[in-house]
Design an enzyme around this catalytic site. Sequence first.
Site, short mmCIF file in Angstrom:
data_model
loop_
_atom_site.label_atom_id
_atom_site.label_comp_id
_atom_site.label_asym_id
_atom_site.label_seq_id
_atom_site.Cartn_x
_atom_site.Cartn_y
_atom_site.Cartn_z
N TYR A 142 -1.11 11.36 -7.43
CA TYR A 142 0.06 11.00 -8.24
C TYR A 142 -0.33 10.34 -9.56
CZ TYR A 142 2.90 11.90 -4.05
OH TYR A 142 3.49 12.48 -2.97
N LYS A 191 -8.15 14.55 5.08
CA LYS A 191 -8.35 16.00 5.25
C LYS A 191 -9.83 16.25 4.94
CE LYS A 191 -6.68 20.15 5.97
NZ LYS A 191 -6.37 20.59 7.33
N ASP A 223 -2.96 17.20 9.14
CA ASP A 223 -2.11 18.18 9.83
C ASP A 223 -1.91 17.78 11.29
OD1 ASP A 223 -4.84 18.62 9.79
OD2 ASP A 223 -4.72 20.80 9.80
N ASP A 247 3.01 9.38 1.61
CA ASP A 247 4.37 9.70 1.17
C ASP A 247 5.04 10.60 2.22
OD1 ASP A 247 6.59 10.03 -0.36
OD2 ASP A 247 5.65 11.18 -1.96
N ASP A 251 7.74 9.38 5.52
CA ASP A 251 9.09 9.95 5.62
C ASP A 251 9.31 10.59 6.99
OD1 ASP A 251 9.84 9.11 3.15
OD2 ASP A 251 10.47 11.08 2.42
#
Length: 379
Positions: A142, A191, A223, A247, A251
């Site tokens: 970001y 990852k 994942d 992020d 959620d």
Amino acid sequence: MNYNIAVIPGDGIGPEVIRETVKVLDRIADKFGHKFSYQELLAGGIAIDQTGKALPEDTLSACKSSDSVLLGAVGGWKWDDLPGDKRPETALLGLRKALELYANIRPALLFEELASACPLKPEIVKDGLDFVVVRELTGGIYFGEKGTKETDMGHAAYDVELYSEKEVQRIAQTAFDMASKRNKKVTSVDKANVLESSRLWRRVVSETAKEYPQIELNNMYVDNAAMQLVRDPKQFDVIVTSNIFGDILSDEASQITGSIGLLPSASLTTGNFGMYEPVHGSAPDLAGRDKANPMAAILSAAMMLRYSFGLLEESDEISSAVRRVLKKGYRTPDLMEPPSEENTDMTNVAPAKKEVGTKEAGDLIAEEICPFILSAGKA
Ligand code: NAD
């Protein structure tokens, strides 16, 4: 003790949930003999309308000289057509960056009283849920280099994921410190099978773990973590992860705890300073209708008392007042369950659920903390 709190109500339901939060903080002040001084500041869409800037300089400097920041939410339909760098939400990134709020803490707590609001099977969540997501907030994709370029395949765009050892080490320390006060387990999500930045992340988190021999560290690919959150969320205590993975996963975690209207968050820097805000946005669909759940904002204030002011008893008092109100059957509209087809006779549903609006929910929580007569008598 006296505390100076910078208050940014923001847009949409922000001012409504912040009004109830201040009400609750005032009752805490009455009950425990503290003084909270509030300085109300502009940021977001309302700041664009009044000053032309989503994050005015005055707001930033007032936040810097406060003991902590309490924020409602920013954004809304009115400003949706502004270009990306002029939108109300840029105030959030600006605050995080300028205040160096690199650690975002989101507890995912499913109150027993709301177990039926959780979309997971009852056997998975029968004793409630309680874990924390620690998300790195000022680095990664970001904030990395971004741009567009021409390629053989046509016009292209890129965003760079970049993490330094120091950035990873400090967020890992936040997670290990948090786990030390909880169930002593950290799951680091990356990852590392594909991304170089994740391999650095995993190495630094593992090295940092050596300073915390009492904490169990597990590494998990993102994942798999997304799957485990819905398959077996009870395995988690503290999850630590990068900005973008955090992020998404936080959620996901918010959905398994019933309603976004219940979820608080803290964004912390080194030392005691922090910014506290509900996880939800400005919910323009609910604004001005007395329908928003103020509990996420109120529980964010509980986090402020705990992490910035070290007022643990006062913090617990807020959380248990929220729980007592839920136990008595009071529900804002987001927590109301429709009568099921098998049981349309609501007289059999115990305890009876009573729908309340934003203001009444705030009043009930405030009353649980300190009845008004006592509060008024002290004022
Ligand atoms: P949102 O969180 O505002 O709303 C999503 C859904 O959740 C809506 O159905 C809303 O009615 C419901 N909801 C949200 N808060 C609730 C509450 N307290 N009680 C009951 N129901 C609640 O997300 P969105 O619709 O994607 O975004 C709306 C605006 O908020 C956008 O401008 C977005 O950019 C902004 N936003 C701001 C923040 C922030 O300030 N931190 C975070 C997310 C989104």
